[in-house]
Design a protein around this motif. Structure first.
Motif, PDB file in Angstrom:
ATOM      1  N   THR A   1     -46.945 -48.037 -27.856  1.00 26.90           N
ATOM      2  CA  THR A   1     -47.490 -48.459 -29.160  1.00 26.90           C
ATOM      3  C   THR A   1     -47.002 -47.539 -30.278  1.00 26.90           C
ATOM      4  OG1 THR A   1     -49.474 -49.133 -27.973  1.00 26.90           O
ATOM      5  CG2 THR A   1     -49.633 -49.059 -30.370  1.00 26.90           C
ATOM      6  N   LYS A   2     -46.625 -48.163 -31.391  1.00 30.30           N
ATOM      7  CA  LYS A   2     -46.202 -47.393 -32.572  1.00 30.30           C
ATOM      8  C   LYS A   2     -47.306 -47.484 -33.633  1.00 30.30           C
ATOM      9  CE  LYS A   2     -42.008 -46.456 -31.096  1.00 30.30           C
ATOM     10  NZ  LYS A   2     -42.465 -46.418 -29.703  1.00 30.30           N
ATOM     11  N   ALA A   3     -47.287 -46.480 -34.516  1.00 31.70           N
ATOM     12  CA  ALA A   3     -48.354 -46.419 -35.528  1.00 31.70           C
ATOM     13  C   ALA A   3     -48.378 -47.653 -36.422  1.00 31.70           C
ATOM     14  CB  ALA A   3     -48.182 -45.164 -36.375  1.00 31.70           C
ATOM     15  N   ASP A   4     -47.200 -48.257 -36.671  1.00 31.91           N
ATOM     16  CA  ASP A   4     -47.214 -49.419 -37.572  1.00 31.91           C
ATOM     17  C   ASP A   4     -47.305 -50.748 -36.823  1.00 31.91           C
ATOM     18  OD1 ASP A   4     -44.699 -49.309 -36.552  1.00 31.91           O
ATOM     19  OD2 ASP A   4     -43.652 -49.197 -38.479  1.00 31.91           O
ATOM     20  N   ASP A   5     -47.563 -50.702 -35.527  1.00 27.60           N
ATOM     21  CA  ASP A   5     -47.795 -51.942 -34.783  1.00 27.60           C
ATOM     22  C   ASP A   5     -49.158 -52.519 -35.146  1.00 27.60           C
ATOM     23  OD1 ASP A   5     -45.428 -51.632 -33.469  1.00 27.60           O
ATOM     24  OD2 ASP A   5     -46.296 -50.921 -31.576  1.00 27.60           O
ATOM     25  N   ALA A   6     -49.215 -53.851 -35.073  1.00 24.64           N
ATOM     26  CA  ALA A   6     -50.491 -54.515 -35.385  1.00 24.64           C
ATOM     27  C   ALA A   6     -51.603 -54.052 -34.445  1.00 24.64           C
ATOM     28  CB  ALA A   6     -50.315 -56.025 -35.294  1.00 24.64           C
TER      29      ALA A   6
ATOM     30  N   ILE B   1     -60.336 -51.628 -36.893  1.00 29.09           N
ATOM     31  CA  ILE B   1     -59.541 -52.658 -37.571  1.00 29.09           C
ATOM     32  C   ILE B   1     -58.146 -52.710 -36.959  1.00 29.09           C
ATOM     33  CG2 ILE B   1     -58.584 -53.401 -39.784  1.00 29.09           C
ATOM     34  CD1 ILE B   1     -60.891 -51.759 -41.093  1.00 29.09           C
ATOM     35  N   THR B   2     -57.779 -53.863 -36.438  1.00 28.87           N
ATOM     36  CA  THR B   2     -56.420 -54.052 -35.929  1.00 28.87           C
ATOM     37  C   THR B   2     -55.733 -55.119 -36.773  1.00 28.87           C
ATOM     38  OG1 THR B   2     -57.246 -55.702 -34.385  1.00 28.87           O
ATOM     39  CG2 THR B   2     -57.011 -53.458 -33.536  1.00 28.87           C
ATOM     40  N   GLY B   3     -54.463 -55.408 -36.421  1.00 31.28           N
ATOM     41  CA  GLY B   3     -53.731 -56.477 -37.091  1.00 31.28           C
ATOM     42  C   GLY B   3     -53.120 -56.031 -38.404  1.00 31.28           C
ATOM     43  N   ILE B   4     -52.329 -56.930 -38.970  1.00 27.81           N
ATOM     44  CA  ILE B   4     -51.690 -56.669 -40.266  1.00 27.81           C
ATOM     45  C   ILE B   4     -51.865 -57.919 -41.118  1.00 27.81           C
ATOM     46  CG2 ILE B   4     -49.478 -56.251 -41.434  1.00 27.81           C
ATOM     47  CD1 ILE B   4     -48.600 -54.726 -38.886  1.00 27.81           C
ATOM     48  N   SER B   5     -52.389 -57.737 -42.293  1.00 28.99           N
ATOM     49  CA  SER B   5     -52.596 -58.890 -43.172  1.00 28.99           C
ATOM     50  C   SER B   5     -51.290 -59.228 -43.900  1.00 28.99           C
ATOM     51  CB  SER B   5     -53.695 -58.559 -44.180  1.00 28.99           C
ATOM     52  OG  SER B   5     -53.741 -59.543 -45.174  1.00 28.99           O
TER      53      SER B   5
ATOM     54  N   VAL C   1     -51.453 -45.745 -42.308  1.00 31.35           N
ATOM     55  CA  VAL C   1     -51.830 -46.826 -41.377  1.00 31.35           C
ATOM     56  C   VAL C   1     -52.577 -47.914 -42.154  1.00 31.35           C
ATOM     57  CG1 VAL C   1     -53.177 -47.406 -39.315  1.00 31.35           C
ATOM     58  CG2 VAL C   1     -51.958 -45.225 -39.422  1.00 31.35           C
ATOM     59  N   MET C   2     -53.469 -47.475 -43.027  1.00 37.80           N
ATOM     60  CA  MET C   2     -54.253 -48.429 -43.825  1.00 37.80           C
ATOM     61  C   MET C   2     -53.324 -49.311 -44.675  1.00 37.80           C
ATOM     62  SD  MET C   2     -57.574 -47.383 -46.058  1.00 37.80           S
ATOM     63  CE  MET C   2     -58.346 -48.526 -47.213  1.00 37.80           C
ATOM     64  N   MET C   3     -52.345 -48.666 -45.334  1.00 37.31           N
ATOM     65  CA  MET C   3     -51.415 -49.425 -46.186  1.00 37.31           C
ATOM     66  C   MET C   3     -50.515 -50.321 -45.336  1.00 37.31           C
ATOM     67  SD  MET C   3     -52.253 -48.730 -49.270  1.00 37.31           S
ATOM     68  CE  MET C   3     -50.939 -49.105 -50.433  1.00 37.31           C
ATOM     69  N   ASN C   4     -50.111 -49.848 -44.152  1.00 36.71           N
ATOM     70  CA  ASN C   4     -49.297 -50.683 -43.258  1.00 36.71           C
ATOM     71  C   ASN C   4     -50.016 -51.970 -42.900  1.00 36.71           C
ATOM     72  OD1 ASN C   4     -47.156 -48.935 -43.078  1.00 36.71           O
ATOM     73  ND2 ASN C   4     -47.839 -47.967 -41.187  1.00 36.71           N
ATOM     74  N   LYS C   5     -51.323 -51.885 -42.837  1.00 36.48           N
ATOM     75  CA  LYS C   5     -52.116 -53.067 -42.486  1.00 36.48           C
ATOM     76  C   LYS C   5     -52.357 -53.968 -43.693  1.00 36.48           C
ATOM     77  CE  LYS C   5     -54.449 -51.157 -38.472  1.00 36.48           C
ATOM     78  NZ  LYS C   5     -53.590 -51.957 -37.578  1.00 36.48           N
ATOM     79  N   ASN C   6     -51.837 -53.534 -44.845  1.00 33.07           N
ATOM     80  CA  ASN C   6     -52.058 -54.264 -46.097  1.00 33.07           C
ATOM     81  C   ASN C   6     -53.543 -54.300 -46.462  1.00 33.07           C
ATOM     82  OD1 ASN C   6     -50.708 -55.344 -48.230  1.00 33.07           O
ATOM     83  ND2 ASN C   6     -49.743 -56.974 -47.025  1.00 33.07           N
TER      84      ASN C   6
END
Ligand code: SF4
Length: 743
Positions: free
Chosen positions: A58-63, A121-125, A220-225
């Motif tokens: 798993t990478k930090a910017d993965d959903a 919180i998972t996923g990316i918006s 991480v927060m910003m990566n998730k939008n």
């Protein structure tokens, strides 16, 4: 969606909230009793939730990488001082290890009041969104975020939105980050809360912030939008509102600690006036040499008084109001003041700055060779506004400045830009460039110390045609496990060197084992005492992170009763620890000593180690090291600068008189000193491994994990990794090469 909440019971809501930003799924889930009782809360629970979600790939910017917020069962109880803390946990984009950062304010408390022990919180918006947990309407939703790249614009827009909807400011708490978090890997998360009593512009009340700064969780927060997380809630009312097993015991414990703080702080550190920046004067003492000056080259400077808490207290801090980051904390160290900005898009504007705290004052002050307190406040404000960790940004800047000092960087490498010691405007320019990723230098610096070292090395090689200076750069690139150091120069504290090297598994941060102060005061006179402290202090400190507690009321307020204790380490403040045990037992209905309560922290300390092993495998032990600069003088000139102290140490090592030592060549003395200190540090790390029940390569033994009951909570990948590395076999490639991270 609508949700139901349980009444608080023994400090728990017994429910966690999971949200997937990719699918929009919102799911409150019961907190399993077995998990709750084993991991307690805060950091421990956060790490377990992280472990459940991620694998070695798993990478930090993965959903799938979750961003977790977890307060702890003793958080949010105003009847006891310092219950403001919440933990942010995720896989770090900076270190690629579990990243953990604690933060103050009201968020953790309100999350619990709203009915949740943790938020995951998972996923990316696809679009910029905001999560809202509305305790009043028992509703959770994901909605579009206001368009604002800068944190304080976003703050204004969020507050306006909910005021327009009829909510009171005191019922709003929220987390944000900004464009600097998106453009670097060390973004911070701002925790906004309403201070109803601070006088401002002829009226009262303003939003204030605390930060989860370390390990890049804002990124991480910003990566998730995800632009903001809002909780709308209020304090629970009535008798025993947190469901304590023994509410009177909780209240009595709170009253006792309150009294200790009230009597002691005004006569000692005066945190309520100086904030944590008061520590500058202590670290700067001649005998300690522990305030980092010019990238940790020096340990004190006569100008330090200009940036210490006393000066801030007398000239810049606004003392009106309460300055506690949560109700009930009478230590009230959350200081701040007004400053007029001299740079950037807001030049000329007068802004409120929450801070600086010690780390930021030392980072942007002494460590950059800058002695202007207003500059530090401006740098502090812009970092918060961009969503950048002040510690990481400042230490990276210090490294860049030293690269210019030593000729590893010249103007031609950086399009005419030069960052030299003491240059305030260039330093501010660098922060703006970092936030907007404007230049080649700032873009690479935004990726962290490891990438920056590689880039500087290559630039140097291509300009000079010489060999790659990477190894030399690694001696003063102040990081461990990829995390830039917090602001302590450790030459005179072996235990703090080991703290950064091995006791802090997130990298070089002081949260786990801030041993330097008591070590300098003489708390650990023997090697054995230092080794013991590396086990006992992290238990208490990280135990506080599991419970939702601020460490300062016990670290910075020495209970006079502790001074009367015999046959124990009085520096850990045992009399106050007993008060904390009463609080814990009163809330949870247990009957444990403080030592036993904090021993439980071994569970999450081992879990974090297992997760580090998942990332770095057999190399895990190699990363348990610090750069030469953290150990001692990296060149003859720096040895000479502290000649008397260093000569005395060399004399003791060689068992020779000072007279004889003075006649030895500096290069020889420095070599002997550094070799000796490195040997001591290696020995201490080995003892630490043994005490922890880890093998000689720093891998937890299966028997240890089974003995403490952690084994059954590990997922199969983790178990098989640990099993394979537990097999007796020589370390591939020969013995451990400590510090191999940058070399
Ligand atoms: S001591 Fe300071 S940081 Fe800790 S809870 Fe009190 S005001 Fe907040």
């Amino acid at each position: 969606m609508q949700y139901t909440k349980n009444p608080l019971s023994r400090g728990y809501a017994n429910q966690i909230l999971t949200l997937d930003l990719t699918t929009g799924k919102i799911e409150p889930q019961p907190l399993e009793e077995k998990v709750r009782d084993y991991f307690i809360g805060g950091r421990g629970l956060g790490l377990y939730l992280l472990h459940r979600r991620i694998g070695a790939q798993t990478k930090a910017d993965d959903a799938e990488n979750p961003l977790i917020f977890s307060p702890g069962p003793l958080g949010g109880v105003p009847q006891f001082p310092g219950t403001s803390k919440c933990m942010a946990v995720s896989l770090s984009p900076l270190t690629h290890l579990p990243g953990i950062s604690n933060f103050g304010g009201h968020f953790g408390a309100y999350l619990k009041y709203a009915g949740f022990d943790a938020l995951e919180i998972t996923g990316i918006s696809k679009t910029a969104v905001m999560v809202v947990i509305d305790d009043f309407k028992r509703e959770i939703y994901i909605t579009g975020a206001p368009e604002a790249d800068e944190v304080f614009d976003l703050e204004k827009a969020v507050v306006q939105k909910f005021c327009d909807e009829g909510y009171e400011k005191k019922n709003m708490v929220f987390l944000t980050s900004g464009l600097g978090a998106a453009n670097t890997v060390y973004g911070c998360i701002n925790s906004h809360y309403y201070d109803a009593v601070k006088p401002v512009e002829g009226t009262k009340g303003m939003f204030r912030t605390k930060q989860a700064g370390r390990t890049g969780l804002g990124t991480v927060m910003m990566n998730k939008n995800l632009r903001a997380i809002v909780v709308l809630s209020d304090y629970p009312r009535g008798e025993n509102p947190y469901g304590a097993a023994d509410w009177n015991k909780v209240k009595e414990a709170g009253a006792k600690l309150h009294q200790v703080i009230k009597e002691v702080d005004p006569q000692s550190l005066k945190m309520h006036r100086k904030g944590s920046a008061g520590l500058i004067a202590f670290m700067n003492k001649d005998d300690y040499q522990s305030l980092p000056v010019k990238n940790y080259q020096y340990g004190s400077d006569p100008r330090a008084g200009q940036i210490c808490g006393k000066n801030y207290a007398e000239t810049l801090f606004d003392h009106r109001g309460m300055d506690g980051c949560f109700p009930g904390c009478n230590l009230r160290c959350t200081k701040g003041g007004w400053v007029t900005l001299t740079s950037g898009a807001h030049k000329g504007r007068r802004v409120w700055v929450d801070g600086p705290e010690y780390e930021t004052a030392a980072g942007f002050g002494s460590n950059l060779g800058i002695w202007n307190p207003e500059f530090i406040m401006e740098a502090n404000w812009y970092c918060d506004n961009y969503g950048i960790d002040t510690i990481t940004a400042a230490v990276i800047m210090a490294f860049v400045m030293e690269c210019y000092q030593r000729g590893y960087l010249v103007k031609e490498d950086t399009d005419g830009f030069e960052l030299t010691w003491g240059d305030e405007q260039a330093a501010l320019q660098f922060i703006h460039d970092l936030a907007y990723r404007r230049t080649a230098l700032s873009s690479i610096a935004g990726l962290g110390m490891t990438e920056l070292v590689a880039w500087v090395g290559e630039r140097y090689m291509s300009r000079t045609g010489g060999s790659n200076p990477r190894k030399e750069l690694g001696r003063f690139a102040m990081q461990a496990k990829g995390l830039p150091f917090s602001l302590y120069r450790t030459h005179r504290s072996l235990s703090m060197q080991a703290s950064y090297a091995v006791a802090s598994d997130i990298g070089a941060h002081h949260a786990a084992a801030w041993l330097i102060k008591v070590d300098l005061l003489g708390a650990f006179p023997t090697f054995e005492a230092k080794a013991k402290a590396l086990i006992t202090y992290p238990r208490v400190r990280l135990g506080n992170d599991n419970l939702g507690l601020c460490k300062l009321p016990w670290v910075d307020v020495f209970n006079p009763d502790s001074g009367n204790r015999k046959d124990t380490d009085i520096y850990i403040n045992p009399a106050s620890q007993e008060i904390y045990a009463d609080f814990y037992n009163g809330m949870l209905g247990t009957d444990m000593t403080w030592e036993r309560i904090y021993e439980q922290t071994d569970r999450d300390i081992n879990l974090q180690r297992v997760m580090n092993v998942m990332t770095f495998g057999e190399r895990t032990g190699e990363l348990d090291w610090v750069p030469d600069r953290a150990i001692g003088p990296t060149e003859g000139r720096l040895y000479e600068n502290e000649k008397d102290y260093n000569d005395a140490q060399v004399g003791a090592i060689l068992n020779k008189s000072l007279e004889e030592i003075r006649n030895m060549p500096t290069f020889e003395k420095r070599r002997i000193l550094m070799d000796h200190r490195k040997k001591e540090l290696k020995k201490l790390i080995s003892v630490y491994y043994a005490e922890r029940g880890w093998n000689v390569s720093g891998i937890p033994k299966v028997e240890t994990l089974k003995r403490i009951g952690l084994w059954e909570f590990l997922h199969e990948d983790a178990k098989s990794k640990i099993l394979s590395l537990n097999e007796e076999k020589p370390t591939p490639g020969g013995p451990i090469r400590r510090g191999a991270y940058l070399h």
